[in-house]
Design a protein around this motif. Structure first.
Motif, PDB file in Angstrom:
ATOM      1  N   VAL A 448       0.853  -1.187   0.000  1.00  0.00           N
ATOM      2  CA  VAL A 448       0.000   0.000   0.000  1.00  0.00           C
ATOM      3  C   VAL A 448       0.895   1.245   0.000  1.00  0.00           C
ATOM      4  N   ILE A 449       0.535   2.232  -0.734  1.00  0.00           N
ATOM      5  CA  ILE A 449       1.244   3.496  -0.994  1.00  0.00           C
ATOM      6  C   ILE A 449       2.454   3.278  -1.899  1.00  0.00           C
ATOM      7  N   LEU A 450       3.350   2.381  -1.503  1.00  0.00           N
ATOM      8  CA  LEU A 450       4.518   2.101  -2.349  1.00  0.00           C
ATOM      9  C   LEU A 450       4.443   0.642  -2.788  1.00  0.00           C
ATOM     10  N   ASN A 451       4.620   0.431  -4.086  1.00  0.00           N
ATOM     11  CA  ASN A 451       4.493  -0.933  -4.586  1.00  0.00           C
ATOM     12  C   ASN A 451       5.369  -1.066  -5.828  1.00  0.00           C
ATOM     13  N   ASP A 452       6.131  -2.154  -5.882  1.00  0.00           N
ATOM     14  CA  ASP A 452       7.044  -2.340  -7.018  1.00  0.00           C
ATOM     15  C   ASP A 452       6.310  -2.774  -8.285  1.00  0.00           C
ATOM     16  N   ASP A 453       5.105  -3.268  -8.107  1.00  0.00           N
ATOM     17  CA  ASP A 453       4.386  -3.817  -9.260  1.00  0.00           C
ATOM     18  C   ASP A 453       3.656  -2.697 -10.003  1.00  0.00           C
ATOM     19  N   PRO A 454       4.046  -2.384 -11.242  1.00  0.00           N
ATOM     20  CA  PRO A 454       3.403  -1.274 -11.957  1.00  0.00           C
ATOM     21  C   PRO A 454       1.965  -1.585 -12.378  1.00  0.00           C
ATOM     22  N   HIS A 455       1.576  -2.845 -12.217  1.00  0.00           N
ATOM     23  CA  HIS A 455       0.218  -3.210 -12.645  1.00  0.00           C
ATOM     24  C   HIS A 455      -0.661  -3.641 -11.470  1.00  0.00           C
ATOM     25  N   VAL A 456      -0.250  -3.290 -10.256  1.00  0.00           N
ATOM     26  CA  VAL A 456      -1.002  -3.782  -9.092  1.00  0.00           C
ATOM     27  C   VAL A 456      -2.452  -3.277  -9.102  1.00  0.00           C
ATOM     28  N   HIS A 457      -2.676  -2.116  -9.723  1.00  0.00           N
ATOM     29  CA  HIS A 457      -4.046  -1.582  -9.767  1.00  0.00           C
ATOM     30  C   HIS A 457      -4.945  -2.372 -10.713  1.00  0.00           C
ATOM     31  N   LEU A 458      -4.365  -3.282 -11.452  1.00  0.00           N
ATOM     32  CA  LEU A 458      -5.172  -4.062 -12.400  1.00  0.00           C
ATOM     33  C   LEU A 458      -5.299  -5.517 -11.945  1.00  0.00           C
ATOM     34  N   LYS A 459      -4.992  -5.768 -10.675  1.00  0.00           N
ATOM     35  CA  LYS A 459      -4.995  -7.155 -10.191  1.00  0.00           C
ATOM     36  C   LYS A 459      -5.928  -7.339  -9.003  1.00  0.00           C
ATOM     37  N   ASN A 460      -6.238  -8.588  -8.738  1.00  0.00           N
ATOM     38  CA  ASN A 460      -7.027  -8.963  -7.553  1.00  0.00           C
ATOM     39  C   ASN A 460      -8.368  -8.246  -7.468  1.00  0.00           C
ATOM     40  N   PHE A 461      -9.048  -8.126  -8.598  1.00  0.00           N
ATOM     41  CA  PHE A 461     -10.364  -7.498  -8.544  1.00  0.00           C
ATOM     42  C   PHE A 461     -11.342  -8.421  -7.841  1.00  0.00           C
ATOM     43  N   LYS A 462     -12.210  -7.808  -7.069  1.00  0.00           N
ATOM     44  CA  LYS A 462     -13.194  -8.599  -6.341  1.00  0.00           C
ATOM     45  C   LYS A 462     -14.381  -8.878  -7.263  1.00  0.00           C
ATOM     46  N   PRO A 463     -14.737 -10.142  -7.447  1.00  0.00           N
ATOM     47  CA  PRO A 463     -15.859 -10.416  -8.348  1.00  0.00           C
ATOM     48  C   PRO A 463     -17.175  -9.902  -7.769  1.00  0.00           C
ATOM     49  N   MET A 464     -18.028  -9.359  -8.609  1.00  0.00           N
ATOM     50  CA  MET A 464     -19.343  -8.850  -8.190  1.00  0.00           C
ATOM     51  C   MET A 464     -20.402  -9.685  -8.894  1.00  0.00           C
ATOM     52  N   VAL A 465     -20.580 -10.899  -8.394  1.00  0.00           N
ATOM     53  CA  VAL A 465     -21.485 -11.839  -9.062  1.00  0.00           C
ATOM     54  C   VAL A 465     -22.933 -11.393  -8.848  1.00  0.00           C
ATOM     55  N   ALA A 466     -23.747 -11.480  -9.907  1.00  0.00           N
ATOM     56  CA  ALA A 466     -25.183 -11.187  -9.744  1.00  0.00           C
ATOM     57  C   ALA A 466     -25.724 -12.158  -8.706  1.00  0.00           C
ATOM     58  N   THR A 467     -26.354 -11.623  -7.653  1.00  0.00           N
ATOM     59  CA  THR A 467     -26.750 -12.468  -6.524  1.00  0.00           C
ATOM     60  C   THR A 467     -28.245 -12.431  -6.273  1.00  0.00           C
ATOM     61  N   ASP A 468     -28.769 -11.242  -6.043  1.00  0.00           N
ATOM     62  CA  ASP A 468     -30.192 -11.082  -5.759  1.00  0.00           C
ATOM     63  C   ASP A 468     -30.507  -9.615  -6.023  1.00  0.00           C
ATOM     64  N   PRO A 469     -31.567  -9.342  -6.773  1.00  0.00           N
ATOM     65  CA  PRO A 469     -31.880  -7.937  -7.072  1.00  0.00           C
ATOM     66  C   PRO A 469     -32.022  -7.091  -5.802  1.00  0.00           C
ATOM     67  N   LEU A 470     -32.302  -7.722  -4.669  1.00  0.00           N
ATOM     68  CA  LEU A 470     -32.444  -6.951  -3.431  1.00  0.00           C
ATOM     69  C   LEU A 470     -31.126  -6.304  -3.018  1.00  0.00           C
ATOM     70  N   ILE A 471     -30.010  -6.911  -3.414  1.00  0.00           N
ATOM     71  CA  ILE A 471     -28.701  -6.406  -2.949  1.00  0.00           C
ATOM     72  C   ILE A 471     -27.688  -6.151  -4.061  1.00  0.00           C
ATOM     73  N   ASP A 472     -28.051  -6.424  -5.312  1.00  0.00           N
ATOM     74  CA  ASP A 472     -27.051  -6.287  -6.376  1.00  0.00           C
ATOM     75  C   ASP A 472     -26.506  -4.871  -6.507  1.00  0.00           C
ATOM     76  N   ARG A 473     -27.257  -3.879  -6.032  1.00  0.00           N
ATOM     77  CA  ARG A 473     -26.779  -2.486  -6.143  1.00  0.00           C
ATOM     78  C   ARG A 473     -25.692  -2.168  -5.108  1.00  0.00           C
ATOM     79  N   CYS A 474     -25.477  -3.044  -4.142  1.00  0.00           N
ATOM     80  CA  CYS A 474     -24.553  -2.740  -3.034  1.00  0.00           C
ATOM     81  C   CYS A 474     -23.152  -2.397  -3.545  1.00  0.00           C
ATOM     82  N   ILE A 475     -22.613  -1.281  -3.069  1.00  0.00           N
ATOM     83  CA  ILE A 475     -21.264  -0.866  -3.467  1.00  0.00           C
ATOM     84  C   ILE A 475     -20.253  -1.183  -2.364  1.00  0.00           C
ATOM     85  N   GLU A 476     -20.706  -1.900  -1.348  1.00  0.00           N
ATOM     86  CA  GLU A 476     -19.848  -2.339  -0.240  1.00  0.00           C
ATOM     87  C   GLU A 476     -19.111  -1.178   0.418  1.00  0.00           C
TER      88      GLU A 476
END
Ligand SMILES: Cc1cc2nc3c(=O)[nH]c(=O)nc-3n(C[C@H](O)[C@H](O)[C@H](O)COP(=O)(O)OP(=O)(O)OC[C@H]3O[C@@H](n4cnc5c(N)ncnc54)[C@H](O)[C@@H]3O)c2cc1C
Ligand code: SF4
Ligand code: SF4
Length: 896
Positions: A448-476
């Motif tokens: 965090v703040i300093l990172n040697d990986d120039p592509h770290v912002h493009l990694k480890n995305f959290k999947p947002m699987v369609a789950t239930d219309p009651l909560i799919d809008r949640c931005i956590e």
């Protein structure tokens, strides 16, 4: 190890696949001194709570992030968060007085304590000397020194707070200011002492519309030298995203394609101060006139409406984004003279990369812009598009305007690859040296703040699987967490949603069946079983999610056919079912009587042992007396009478007063007396004993039986109220909320708070208010119906001293959960007893909630109707109305 306060940060800085250390209840202490000018807070206090503690002194903390209702002091300081008003003058860096911090090796220093400073100077001499050496390099390099000054003249949270190196001589001062904005990478802030700022209550706001972005930005520059507290910019796309929403001005749809709005707020010490400032600002605006007339207003309703437009922008994108995407909010700043061209460049870049729905808004006075868009990360193409946008944004902000890529949201992992681009090699190397000096083993929030990986912002995305219309809008975002009664006991609404999403992901990715089954079971046990389904989370959710609805839906899905059959049987024989409970309570009373109050406790302990804690709680305090069946009234309303239908909920029909409440009586008896005192005609519906609004079934997810019972009662009440002509009083708030939601078109439902406030109070006399301090509990339903003010007004009309414990939200009793999951009730009310100590009794508007409140508050809780009844009398004489002429003469005579 990663520290987490509220986990609302936006750049991926409070997450880890290693050890996450979450601040809990143990970190909520504070010490306020010097008449509120100095305040020390532990890091687990929510920012809004810190301000609540400072409010009696007319002060507040300087930082004012929009997330202050959820974000905690630790996160606010460790990000150097800012908001609409604080700018660069009142952020944590500028208002820091001292700090207690823990270094990676466990060394603790309290920088406000001379003895601690002395010991630290001695024990950490080499480290502090190395820090001074680094500072000297920055200080005596004229070019770097000037660059640091220039970069911190605007908001900046990219990298470390290098201004600490040139602003302070003392090594400990340098260190504590470096901690601000260090995002948990240099040490742990265990307490922070702020110099607070005045909390001006007097305000005026204007919403200004300009035909062009350039015109609006010219006005911002003109306003920079005027006495304005905030200037918020909203671009055309942003205004379009809230057009047509309730409360928005109709003319938004008629604005031109480049229209831009500014929300200007003025604050002052009093009305005349505000008026003077309004005059000055209005005069200044003559030089850069908006397209519509300048109209400042001090009307709280209008002010709230203007801010609603501004605050609605971010949720507007979150709420309409495609399922499966994440909402991204970026946060840049440029010198104010470049605001217009930077905004136009960003607009063009967003369109160029296909983000047509993106909106831009921001704290214009600080040149701080946020742009918000929906982003999917499901395939390489989407990730490439995002990467290209981020590269271009960096080119625009850094390359063209020498601005900040993160103005107030912190660098995190999201902007770490761009730190060197923004700061250059020399400054970035100083940052690495600081990190290695304070955390040589790289233990604290690595990457965090300093990172040697120039592509770290493009990694480890959290999947947002369609789950239930009651909560799919949640931005956590986590804004719902402080409201939840099970936060700190089991999980929070955000965690319930994360659990549901994970279950959906496991299912979608065809994980091994046993893994899915295990996860599902623990999700049901931990998340679903303990939800009070109170819906309080909805009130603080920017996209309006009620996680309780998800809970009820899942409970419904897992109900067995047997469970549904039992529910149907009970629903169809409701009179017998409630009579059985009453019979049980009468038997309990008999047992209590013959055992001098000890028998029920003994039975309860025995039952709990035999069933390993699964049997409903039985005890002298938690098991109320049986209520009596209520009388039937059908008085035909005569000339001039004011008929009201009275529907008593099944809870009040079953549960009488607490066993040890000497003054308690059945609520229906009290209410009938109040009808009499207020001269109101009562009508009770036929078949009262078999009716129920369906709430007990609904909370179990038994929606078929719940709806059948609700429709049954609505039909009966429509008939009893002369086709909805007469109002219907429901004596229990959760039931009135449910019936209001289902029968708004057919019936004028009155919650007990409305009935007492609007119908009883004006028609009775209160000779003397109670001098005894009393406690008031606002139920979740009271809050959700927006009736807290009326309920509070009733209590204040009856008693001189009304205590409403600020930390208590939902009581966690949740209908029947108080009997089957007493841990929820105990946890939710863990701070109640000390808060109401000294009160003689407590009052509320739901009998089941009152049972748990009595147990955990250690005072008897009753319906608010009892309090009013205890102090009011029927007016002795009905005085004839006073004519306008009489009034005038009286006023003249009195000379007032
Ligand atoms: C809808 C929305 C609106 C927002 N608006 C704003 C805004 O207007 N302005 C703004 O600046 N931010 C805003 N934010 C971002 C965020 O809320 C703030 O940065 C906030 O200060 C984070 O506080 P937190 O308690 O959630 O911290 P967390 O997210 O828990 O932690 C943030 C960082 O601080 C570190 N940390 C936490 N506690 C400590 C400690 N005791 N010692 C050392 N390190 C610690 C963590 O390790 C992490 O790196 C917004 C977020 C959302 C979701
Ligand atoms: S439910 Fe609402 S408040 Fe809670 S995390 Fe999701 S979006 Fe935020
Ligand atoms: S409904 Fe109540 S208990 Fe359930 S998640 Fe929301 S706030 Fe928490």
């Amino acid at each position: 190890m990663t520290f987490r306060a509220a986990g609302t940060s936006l750049s991926g800085q409070a997450i880890t696949d290693s050890v996450l250390i979450v601040l809990g209840d143990g970190w909520t202490g504070s010490v306020i001194s010097d008449d509120g000018r100095i305040a020390a807070f532990q890091p687990g206090i929510i920012g809004a709570e810190a301000n609540r503690r400072l409010a009696p002194y007319g002060r507040k903390i300087g930082p004012d992030p929009a997330s202050i209702g959820a974000a905690m002091i630790g996160g606010i300081a460790a990000i150097n968060a800012a908001g609409m008003c604080c700018g660069t003058a009142n952020n944590s860096y500028q208002t820091l007085a001292s700090m207690r911090l823990v270094l990676a090796d466990g060394t603790v220093v309290d920088t406000g304590d001379p003895a601690s400073r002395g010991a630290f100077l001695h024990s950490q001499a080499p480290m502090l000397q190395a820090l001074v050496d680094i500072a000297n390099e920055a200080r005596f390099d004229a070019e770097l020194n000037a660059r640091i000054r220039r970069k911190f003249a605007i908001k900046n949270t990219t990298g470390y707070a290098l201004n600490a190196l040139i602003d302070f001589d003392d090594s400990i001062d340098i260190l504590q200011h470096l901690m601000i904005g260090s995002e948990g990478t240099l040490g742990f802030i265990s307490e922070i002492t702020y110099r607070t700022v005045p909390n001006h209550k007097h305000r005026a706001c204007a919403l200004l519309f300009f035909d062009t972005l350039v015109g609006a930005c010219r006005a911002v520059m003109r306003l920079k030298t005027e006495p304005v507290a905030a200037v918020e910019l909203m671009d055309r796309a942003g205004l379009a995203s809230v057009t047509g929403k309730p409360g928005m001005p109709g003319f938004l749809s008629t604005l031109g394609p480049d229209a831009t709005a500014l929300l200007v707020e003025i604050q002052g010490t009093g009305d005349s101060d505000v008026a003077e400032k309004v005059e000055a600002v209005t005069r200044a605006l003559l030089e850069t006139p908006p397209a519509r007339p300048v109209e400042f207003s001090a009307d709280p309703y209008l002010i709230e409406k203007y801010w609603k437009i501004r605050k609605g922008l971010f949720p507007a994108v979150g709420a309409v984004r495609p399922v499966g995407t994440t909402v991204i909010i970026e946060d840049v700043a440029v010198p104010i003279e470049h605001l217009a061209s930077a905004t136009a460049d960003l607009q063009a870049a967003l369109v160029k990369h296909g983000y047509r729905e993106a909106i831009i808004f921001g704290h214009a006075l600080d040149g701080n812009l946020h742009f918000v868009f929906a982003q999917g990360f499901a395939d390489d193409e989407a990730i490439r598009r995002y990467a290209n946008l981020m590269d271009e944004v960096a080119q625009i902000i850094v390359g063209r305007y020498d601005g900040s890529l993160k103005a107030e949201h912190g660098t995190g992992r999201n902007m770490a690859p761009f730190v060197e681009m923004e700061w250059g090699h020399q400054a970035t190397q100083l940052m690495w040296r600081i990190k290695r000096l304070l955390d040589p083993k790289g233990l604290l929030n690595p990457g965090v703040i300093l990172n040697d990986d120039p592509h770290v912002h493009l990694k480890n995305f959290k999947p947002m699987v369609a789950t239930d219309p009651l909560i799919d809008r949640c931005i956590e975002c986590g804004f719902c967490e402080p409201m939840c009664p099970t936060r700190g006991l089991t999980v929070t609404p955000r965690q319930r949603i994360a659990g549901a999403r994970e279950l959906a992901r496991l299912t979608e990715t065809k994980a091994p069946p046993q893994k899915i089954a295990d996860f599902r079971q623990s999700f049901l046990d931990v998340s679903i079983d303990s939800c009070a389904a109170c819906g309080l989370c909805e009130g603080s959710c920017p996209v309006g999610i009620n996680t309780g609805l998800l809970t009820k839906s899942i409970r419904g899905q897992v109900q067995s056919p047997f469970g549904k059959a039992v529910a149907s049987l009970a629903g169809h024989h409701y009179h017998a079912a409630t009579n059985t409970v009453r019979l049980g309570l009468s038997a309990a009373s008999a047992l209590d009587f013959v055992t001098a109050g000890y028998g029920l406790d003994a039975v309860g302990i025995g039952l709990a042992k035999m069933t390993a804690g699964r049997a409903p709680v039985v005890s002298h305090r938690a098991t109320p007396r049986a209520a009596h069946t209520i009388e039937r009234f059908e008085t035909p309303p005569g000339e001039g009478s004011r008929p009201i239908v009275f529907f008593s909920s099944c809870a009040t029909r079953m549960f009488g007063p607490a066993r040890d409440d000497a003054e308690g009586e059945d609520l229906s008896v009290t209410l009938l007396r109040l009808f009499d005192k207020a001269g109101l005609t009562v009508i009770t519906p036929p078949r009262h004993g078999s009716l129920c609004c369906g709430q007990p079934f609904d909370s179990q997810g038994l929606s078929v039986e719940a709806d059948r019972k609700a429709d049954e009662v609505i039909d009966v009440l429509v008939a009893a109220s002369n086709n909805g002509r007469w109002p219907v009083l429901i004596d229990t708030s959760p039931c009135s909320l449910r019936l209001k939601e289902r029968a708004a078109k057919h019936l004028a439902i009155l919650d007990i708070a409305e009935f007492l406030h609007d119908y009883v109070l004006p028609n009775v006399a209160i000779p003397v208010r109670s001098a005894q301090p009393v406690a008031l509990h606002l139920t979740c339903s009271t809050r959700r119906m927006g009736l807290d003010a009326k309920l509070t007004a009733v209590a204040r009309a009856c008693a001189d001293n009304v205590v409403i414990p600020p930390d208590i939200g939902c009581c966690g009793f949740a209908g029947d959960k108080g009997f089957t999951r007493p841990d929820m009730n105990a946890h939710a009310l863990r701070t109640l007893a000390p808060a109401v100590a000294g009160c003689t009794a407590g009052y509320s508007s739901s009998r089941t909630c009152e049972i748990g409140l009595s147990v955990h508050g250690a005072i008897p809780y009753r319906s608010i109707a009892h309090l009013l009844d205890a102090v009011c009398v029927a007016p002795v004489t009905q005085l004839p109305p006073v004519s306008a002429d009489q009034q005038r003469r009286y006023v003249q005579h009195e000379g007032t």
